[in-house]
Design an enzyme around this catalytic site. Sequence first.
Site, PDB file in Angstrom:
ATOM      1  N   ASN A   1      -9.107   4.258  -6.257  1.00 32.96           N
ATOM      2  CA  ASN A   1     -10.392   3.712  -5.785  1.00 32.96           C
ATOM      3  C   ASN A   1     -11.563   4.357  -6.513  1.00 32.96           C
ATOM      4  O   ASN A   1     -12.517   3.672  -6.894  1.00 32.96           O
ATOM      5  CB  ASN A   1     -10.540   3.925  -4.271  1.00 32.96           C
ATOM      6  CG  ASN A   1      -9.891   2.817  -3.484  1.00 32.96           C
ATOM      7  OD1 ASN A   1     -10.398   1.693  -3.441  1.00 32.96           O
ATOM      8  ND2 ASN A   1      -8.760   3.100  -2.879  1.00 32.96           N
TER       9      ASN A   1
ATOM     10  N   MET B   1      -8.821  13.560   2.026  1.00 35.07           N
ATOM     11  CA  MET B   1      -7.927  13.797   3.162  1.00 35.07           C
ATOM     12  C   MET B   1      -8.437  14.869   4.141  1.00 35.07           C
ATOM     13  O   MET B   1      -7.657  15.471   4.863  1.00 35.07           O
ATOM     14  CB  MET B   1      -6.515  14.163   2.660  1.00 35.07           C
ATOM     15  CG  MET B   1      -5.874  13.099   1.794  1.00 35.07           C
ATOM     16  SD  MET B   1      -5.896  11.444   2.539  1.00 35.07           S
ATOM     17  CE  MET B   1      -4.546  11.628   3.701  1.00 35.07           C
TER      18      MET B   1
ATOM     19  N   ASN C   1     -16.353   5.212   4.220  1.00 39.69           N
ATOM     20  CA  ASN C   1     -14.931   5.433   3.941  1.00 39.69           C
ATOM     21  C   ASN C   1     -14.252   4.084   3.779  1.00 39.69           C
ATOM     22  O   ASN C   1     -14.698   3.088   4.345  1.00 39.69           O
ATOM     23  CB  ASN C   1     -14.296   6.190   5.112  1.00 39.69           C
ATOM     24  CG  ASN C   1     -12.836   6.509   4.879  1.00 39.69           C
ATOM     25  OD1 ASN C   1     -12.446   6.872   3.763  1.00 39.69           O
ATOM     26  ND2 ASN C   1     -12.017   6.369   5.903  1.00 39.69           N
TER      27      ASN C   1
ATOM     28  N   HIS D   1     -10.559   2.326   4.515  1.00 36.31           N
ATOM     29  CA  HIS D   1      -9.338   2.607   5.275  1.00 36.31           C
ATOM     30  C   HIS D   1      -8.336   1.462   5.085  1.00 36.31           C
ATOM     31  O   HIS D   1      -8.712   0.292   5.171  1.00 36.31           O
ATOM     32  CB  HIS D   1      -9.673   2.790   6.756  1.00 36.31           C
ATOM     33  CG  HIS D   1      -8.462   3.122   7.555  1.00 36.31           C
ATOM     34  ND1 HIS D   1      -7.943   4.402   7.602  1.00 36.31           N
ATOM     35  CD2 HIS D   1      -7.609   2.346   8.271  1.00 36.31           C
ATOM     36  CE1 HIS D   1      -6.842   4.395   8.339  1.00 36.31           C
ATOM     37  NE2 HIS D   1      -6.613   3.156   8.756  1.00 36.31           N
TER      38      HIS D   1
HETATM   39  C1  GRF Z   1      -6.438   4.225  -0.070  1.00 32.70           C
HETATM   40  O1  GRF Z   1      -5.432   3.415   0.469  1.00 32.70           O
HETATM   41  C2  GRF Z   1      -7.602   4.351   0.902  1.00 32.70           C
HETATM   42  O2  GRF Z   1      -7.768   3.228   1.699  1.00 32.70           O
HETATM   43  C3  GRF Z   1      -7.205   5.517   1.744  1.00 32.70           C
HETATM   44  O3  GRF Z   1      -6.583   6.406   0.863  1.00 32.70           O
HETATM   45  C4  GRF Z   1      -6.004   5.677  -0.222  1.00 32.70           C
HETATM   46  C5  GRF Z   1      -6.524   6.296  -1.486  1.00 32.70           C
HETATM   47  O4  GRF Z   1      -5.904   5.748  -2.618  1.00 32.70           O
HETATM   48  N1  GRF Z   1      -8.340   6.087   2.429  1.00 32.70           N
HETATM   49  P1  GRF Z   1      -6.435   6.127  -4.061  1.00 32.70           P
HETATM   50  O5  GRF Z   1      -6.387   7.653  -4.158  1.00 32.70           O
HETATM   51  O6  GRF Z   1      -7.818   5.614  -4.207  1.00 32.70           O
HETATM   52  O7  GRF Z   1      -5.473   5.493  -5.019  1.00 32.70           O
END
Ligand code: GRF
Length: 215
Positions: free
Chosen positions: A21, A103, A126, A128
Amino acid sequence: MGTLPKTDNKIAIFASGNGSNAEALLTYAKSNDILDHIVTIVTDNPEAKVIQRASAFQIPVEVIPIRRVQFDTFKAAKREQEQQVLTYLKSLSVNWIVLAGYMRIFSPNFLQEFLNREKNIYQVVNIHPSMLPLFPGKDGYGDAFKANVATSGVTVHFVDDGIDTGPIIHQEAFTRNADDTLESFKARGLALEHEIYPKILHKIVNGTLLQEVKL
Ligand code: GRF
């Protein structure tokens, strides 16, 4: 979406792991000329893949881990880390945080620093991996998949003092296919995240997110 930035908003992206992301946000920002609004990438994990992903964008990446301690002093170590994060963000005048797989849960004291008094929200968003309020917590895709849902989704929300409970900004659903494995289900969700989150980023940059928000 081609509007020029009208604000001086300064954004920090937070990630703890993979960083897909974060990379989607950076890629979008670069090709839409708003990269200068992203002033840093912050991670608590020195091993996070996001560090490598971000290196292509010439944006400072700050690694601020929690000191390794015995269980009984973890709270103090967490507070210490949060204080370091805050001092760092203040040094860059960051006024928005975009969480992308970070996290850690921010304490109420930390969140207060990002309070928008007029709207009564924290300027912390955020993404989710579920249709909140369904399946909050660490494993939205896994939990939805195990529950055999016919559709699931992705939610962008403001962060509040709870876990995945803040006011919802945007949600989009996707279907579970009959032949889906957890991996294919997750991949479809992630692809949707990568489409949705940059649009929210753009609204933060040009100030329209707070104009539009109905709380
Ligand atoms: C994603 O699924 C997001 O929705 C959640 O954590 C994951 C992060 O994935 N909060 P990435 O590290 O962006 O690949």
